[in-house]
Design a protein around this motif. Sequence first.
Motif, short mmCIF file in Angstrom:
data_model
loop_
_atom_site.label_atom_id
_atom_site.label_comp_id
_atom_site.label_asym_id
_atom_site.label_seq_id
_atom_site.Cartn_x
_atom_site.Cartn_y
_atom_site.Cartn_z
N GLY A 45 65.03 65.87 32.51
CA GLY A 45 65.53 66.32 31.21
C GLY A 45 65.03 65.41 30.11
N GLY A 46 65.09 65.88 28.89
CA GLY A 46 64.61 65.11 27.76
C GLY A 46 65.35 63.80 27.54
N PHE A 47 66.56 63.70 28.06
CA PHE A 47 67.36 62.49 27.87
C PHE A 47 67.21 61.51 29.02
CE2 PHE A 47 69.83 65.51 30.27
CZ PHE A 47 70.55 64.76 31.18
N PHE A 48 66.35 61.81 30.00
CA PHE A 48 66.20 60.94 31.15
C PHE A 48 65.52 59.63 30.74
CE2 PHE A 48 66.49 63.71 35.21
CZ PHE A 48 67.59 64.37 34.70
N PRO A 49 65.86 58.52 31.41
CA PRO A 49 65.32 57.20 31.03
C PRO A 49 63.93 56.94 31.58
CG PRO A 49 66.78 56.97 32.90
CD PRO A 49 66.82 58.43 32.51
N GLU A 50 63.41 55.75 31.33
CA GLU A 50 62.09 55.37 31.82
C GLU A 50 62.12 55.31 33.35
OE1 GLU A 50 61.21 52.21 33.09
OE2 GLU A 50 63.17 51.27 32.95
N PRO A 51 60.95 55.39 33.98
CA PRO A 51 60.88 55.58 35.43
C PRO A 51 61.66 54.59 36.28
CG PRO A 51 58.74 56.01 34.48
CD PRO A 51 59.60 55.49 33.37
N ALA A 52 61.61 53.31 35.98
CA ALA A 52 62.29 52.33 36.83
C ALA A 52 63.80 52.59 36.89
CB ALA A 52 62.02 50.91 36.32
N VAL A 53 64.38 52.90 35.74
CA VAL A 53 65.82 53.17 35.69
C VAL A 53 66.14 54.47 36.42
CG1 VAL A 53 67.78 53.65 34.17
CG2 VAL A 53 66.08 51.92 33.53
N LEU A 54 65.36 55.51 36.17
CA LEU A 54 65.60 56.80 36.82
C LEU A 54 65.44 56.69 38.33
CD1 LEU A 54 66.16 59.81 36.74
CD2 LEU A 54 63.73 60.20 36.25
N LEU A 63 68.16 61.51 45.92
CA LEU A 63 67.69 62.69 45.20
C LEU A 63 66.21 62.55 44.85
CD1 LEU A 63 70.65 63.32 42.71
CD2 LEU A 63 70.13 64.60 44.81
N LYS A 64 65.56 63.68 44.57
CA LYS A 64 64.15 63.70 44.21
C LYS A 64 63.95 64.46 42.91
CE LYS A 64 62.55 63.50 49.02
NZ LYS A 64 61.76 64.18 50.08
N ILE A 65 62.81 64.21 42.28
CA ILE A 65 62.40 64.93 41.07
C ILE A 65 61.40 66.01 41.45
CG2 ILE A 65 61.08 64.77 38.92
CD1 ILE A 65 63.95 63.77 38.65
N ALA A 66 61.67 67.23 41.02
CA ALA A 66 60.75 68.34 41.28
C ALA A 66 59.63 68.37 40.25
CB ALA A 66 61.50 69.66 41.27
N GLY A 67 59.98 68.28 38.98
CA GLY A 67 58.97 68.39 37.93
C GLY A 67 59.58 68.17 36.57
N GLN A 68 58.82 68.51 35.55
CA GLN A 68 59.27 68.33 34.17
C GLN A 68 58.53 69.30 33.25
OE1 GLN A 68 58.40 64.48 32.48
NE2 GLN A 68 59.80 64.73 30.77
N LEU A 93 55.52 61.60 35.36
CA LEU A 93 55.87 62.35 36.56
C LEU A 93 55.39 61.65 37.83
CD1 LEU A 93 55.34 66.12 35.66
CD2 LEU A 93 57.43 65.05 36.55
N GLN A 94 54.22 61.07 37.77
CA GLN A 94 53.72 60.34 38.93
C GLN A 94 54.63 59.14 39.23
OE1 GLN A 94 50.06 57.94 38.58
NE2 GLN A 94 49.29 59.05 40.38
N ALA A 95 55.11 58.47 38.19
CA ALA A 95 55.95 57.29 38.37
C ALA A 95 57.31 57.64 38.98
CB ALA A 95 56.15 56.58 37.03
N VAL A 96 57.78 58.87 38.75
CA VAL A 96 59.08 59.27 39.31
C VAL A 96 58.90 60.18 40.52
CG1 VAL A 96 60.28 58.98 37.11
CG2 VAL A 96 59.35 61.24 37.72
N HIS A 97 57.66 60.25 41.02
CA HIS A 97 57.33 60.95 42.27
C HIS A 97 57.61 62.45 42.18
CE1 HIS A 97 57.12 56.83 43.65
NE2 HIS A 97 58.40 56.65 43.36
N GLY A 98 57.28 63.04 41.04
CA GLY A 98 57.44 64.48 40.88
C GLY A 98 56.33 65.25 41.56
N ASP A 99 56.51 66.55 41.67
CA ASP A 99 55.55 67.43 42.35
C ASP A 99 54.79 68.35 41.41
OD1 ASP A 99 56.10 66.69 45.13
OD2 ASP A 99 58.08 67.58 44.78
N VAL A 100 55.43 68.81 40.33
CA VAL A 100 54.79 69.79 39.45
C VAL A 100 54.99 69.43 37.99
CG1 VAL A 100 55.02 71.68 41.12
CG2 VAL A 100 56.82 71.32 39.40
N ALA A 101 53.98 69.77 37.18
CA ALA A 101 54.07 69.69 35.73
C ALA A 101 54.26 71.12 35.22
CB ALA A 101 52.82 69.07 35.14
#
Length: 296
Positions: A45-54, A63-68, A93-101
């Motif tokens: 989401g637009g309010f999500f923090p920088e990768p290390a915190v997330l 939990l995992k990140i699907a995309g953004q 997205l790469q930093a949070v291990h997402g799968d799709v843009a």
Amino acid sequence: MEEISWGIAPIGWRNDDIPEIGAENTLSHLLSDIVVAGFQGTEVGGFFPEPAVLNKELQLRNLKIAGQWFSSYIIRDGIEKAEGDFREHCQYLQAVHGDVAVVSEQTYSIQGGRNDVFNEKPHFTDEEWGILCTGLNRLGDIASLYNLKLVYHHHMGTGVQTLTEIDRLMENTEKNAVHLLYDTGHIYVSDGECMSLLQKHIDRIEHVHFKDVRHNVLERCRKEGKSFQESFLAGMFTVPGDGCIDFVEAYHTLLENHYKGWIVVEAEQDPSVAHPLEYALIARKYINDRLLLVQD
């Protein structure tokens, strides 16, 4: 991915386009609700923090990140500007291990305005279509450099909304570069049904949004000429099992065609009206009782 993963989008808790609704729902609240409801992940989401915190918050909850979502303005601003912004998007997205843009062309979009979303959608010229498709191919190549897939999100109030427009996009983009996000709610509201798109372009679909529609609210909003935001605030969208779409047929079709990837429950609603956790649990129960039985 070796199998289907089930996620739920943060838009039920907070809305990037209307930041004031759901502003009280923190990241911890959102992610913990997702765990309680039994989903495996979410989208950024637009309010999500920088990768290390997330990443820390995700790891604590398994939990995992699907995309953004990425708003492209290839036609308006040119591909060079879009490329620069998209590289930053892919790096996150790469930093949070997402799968799709998740990409949607927002040139001339009315989804955030006051226009009648049912009758005033924008259209692209032949020249603009050429610019868009060429640009998307380039963005798709960039995504692959980050081990991501570009999935195009057809969307109400934009120049790529109807099945005819999606057909044109698929015909004029590279199969290995530009994939498709299949959103049941958007195509149902646009074209009155959602199976033709799935059946026609199953070979390009690499991401799925299961969004339901309250048909009576849809018809009222259409009659009154409401905007996109007015329509979803009126309750046009809801979670699977609470509207008129038959997800059993859609899910069975995905299984028959060996779909591998995310199915993300998504429904733009006002969280002060539609309690986010309550609706997440409604969706989870429907998935368990109606859809997973198909697989078994």
